[in-house]
Design a protein around this motif. Structure first.
Motif, short mmCIF file in Angstrom:
data_model
loop_
_atom_site.label_atom_id
_atom_site.label_comp_id
_atom_site.label_asym_id
_atom_site.label_seq_id
_atom_site.Cartn_x
_atom_site.Cartn_y
_atom_site.Cartn_z
N LEU A 266 -4.55 16.15 -3.23
CA LEU A 266 -4.55 14.71 -3.43
C LEU A 266 -3.16 14.13 -3.16
O LEU A 266 -3.02 13.08 -2.54
CB LEU A 266 -5.02 14.37 -4.84
CG LEU A 266 -5.28 12.91 -5.15
CD1 LEU A 266 -6.23 12.28 -4.14
CD2 LEU A 266 -5.83 12.76 -6.55
N ARG A 267 -2.13 14.81 -3.63
CA ARG A 267 -0.76 14.38 -3.35
C ARG A 267 -0.52 14.30 -1.86
O ARG A 267 -0.01 13.30 -1.35
CB ARG A 267 0.25 15.34 -3.98
CG ARG A 267 1.71 14.97 -3.64
CD ARG A 267 2.68 16.10 -3.98
NE ARG A 267 2.32 17.37 -3.37
CZ ARG A 267 2.61 17.72 -2.11
NH1 ARG A 267 3.25 16.91 -1.31
NH2 ARG A 267 2.26 18.90 -1.65
N ILE B 51 0.84 -1.21 0.00
CA ILE B 51 0.00 0.00 0.00
C ILE B 51 0.87 1.25 0.00
O ILE B 51 0.59 2.21 -0.73
CB ILE B 51 -0.97 -0.01 1.19
CG1 ILE B 51 -2.02 -1.10 0.99
CG2 ILE B 51 -1.62 1.36 1.40
CD1 ILE B 51 -2.88 -1.38 2.20
N ALA B 52 1.95 1.25 0.77
CA ALA B 52 2.86 2.39 0.81
C ALA B 52 3.46 2.65 -0.57
O ALA B 52 3.54 3.80 -1.02
CB ALA B 52 3.97 2.17 1.84
N ALA B 53 3.87 1.59 -1.24
CA ALA B 53 4.47 1.74 -2.57
C ALA B 53 3.45 2.29 -3.57
O ALA B 53 3.77 3.19 -4.37
CB ALA B 53 5.02 0.40 -3.06
N MET B 54 2.23 1.76 -3.53
CA MET B 54 1.19 2.24 -4.45
C MET B 54 0.81 3.68 -4.14
O MET B 54 0.62 4.49 -5.06
CB MET B 54 -0.05 1.34 -4.37
CG MET B 54 0.17 -0.07 -4.86
SD MET B 54 0.62 -0.17 -6.62
CE MET B 54 2.40 -0.34 -6.51
N ALA B 55 0.71 4.02 -2.87
CA ALA B 55 0.37 5.39 -2.49
C ALA B 55 1.44 6.36 -2.97
O ALA B 55 1.13 7.46 -3.43
CB ALA B 55 0.18 5.50 -0.98
N LEU C 131 0.99 6.89 -6.70
CA LEU C 131 -0.18 7.73 -6.94
C LEU C 131 0.09 9.18 -6.53
O LEU C 131 -0.33 10.12 -7.22
CB LEU C 131 -1.40 7.18 -6.21
CG LEU C 131 -1.92 5.85 -6.76
CD1 LEU C 131 -2.95 5.26 -5.80
CD2 LEU C 131 -2.50 6.03 -8.15
N ALA C 132 0.81 9.37 -5.43
CA ALA C 132 1.16 10.73 -5.00
C ALA C 132 2.05 11.41 -6.04
O ALA C 132 1.87 12.60 -6.34
CB ALA C 132 1.86 10.70 -3.64
N ASP C 133 2.99 10.66 -6.59
CA ASP C 133 3.86 11.21 -7.64
C ASP C 133 3.04 11.60 -8.87
O ASP C 133 3.27 12.65 -9.47
CB ASP C 133 4.94 10.21 -8.02
CG ASP C 133 5.98 10.00 -6.94
OD1 ASP C 133 6.04 10.80 -5.98
OD2 ASP C 133 6.74 9.01 -7.04
N MET C 134 2.07 10.77 -9.22
CA MET C 134 1.20 11.10 -10.36
C MET C 134 0.39 12.36 -10.07
O MET C 134 0.28 13.24 -10.94
CB MET C 134 0.26 9.93 -10.64
CG MET C 134 0.93 8.72 -11.22
SD MET C 134 -0.16 7.28 -11.34
CE MET C 134 -1.45 7.89 -12.40
N ALA C 135 -0.17 12.44 -8.88
CA ALA C 135 -0.96 13.62 -8.52
C ALA C 135 -0.11 14.88 -8.52
O ALA C 135 -0.55 15.94 -8.98
CB ALA C 135 -1.61 13.42 -7.14
N SER C 136 1.11 14.76 -8.04
CA SER C 136 2.01 15.91 -8.01
C SER C 136 2.32 16.40 -9.42
O SER C 136 2.34 17.60 -9.69
CB SER C 136 3.31 15.53 -7.30
OG SER C 136 4.19 16.61 -7.25
N GLY C 137 2.54 15.46 -10.33
CA GLY C 137 2.87 15.80 -11.71
C GLY C 137 1.71 16.40 -12.48
O GLY C 137 1.90 17.00 -13.54
#
Length: 66
Positions: free
Chosen positions: A37-38, A18-22, A25-31
């Motif tokens: 959301l990030r 879950i940590a790895a997936m989060a 996803l956080a990196d995607m939201a940041s970009g």
């Protein structure tokens, strides 16, 4: 309770996943310019890592008792 959920090793593995997936996803939201959301995903990552560490400590303590 499900046997899987009682196993600290399994819980640790799920928390790490879950940590790895989060993080991804956080990196995607940041970009994509989604700062709230990030932030929320980073908080989820931190919580999952915390759970993983707790489960690791529990497993190590159990091993010492044996």
């Amino acid at each position: 309770m499900n046997e899987f959920l009682r196993d600290p090793g399994a819980q640790r593995d799920v928390a790490r996943y879950i940590a790895a997936m989060a993080k991804e996803l956080a990196d995607m939201a940041s970009g994509r310019g989604m700062p709230l959301l990030r932030y929320l995903l980073e908080m989820a990552q931190d919580e999952a890592l915390s759970i993983s560490r707790e489960q690791q400590e529990t497993s190590e303590a159990d091993e010492q008792l044996r």
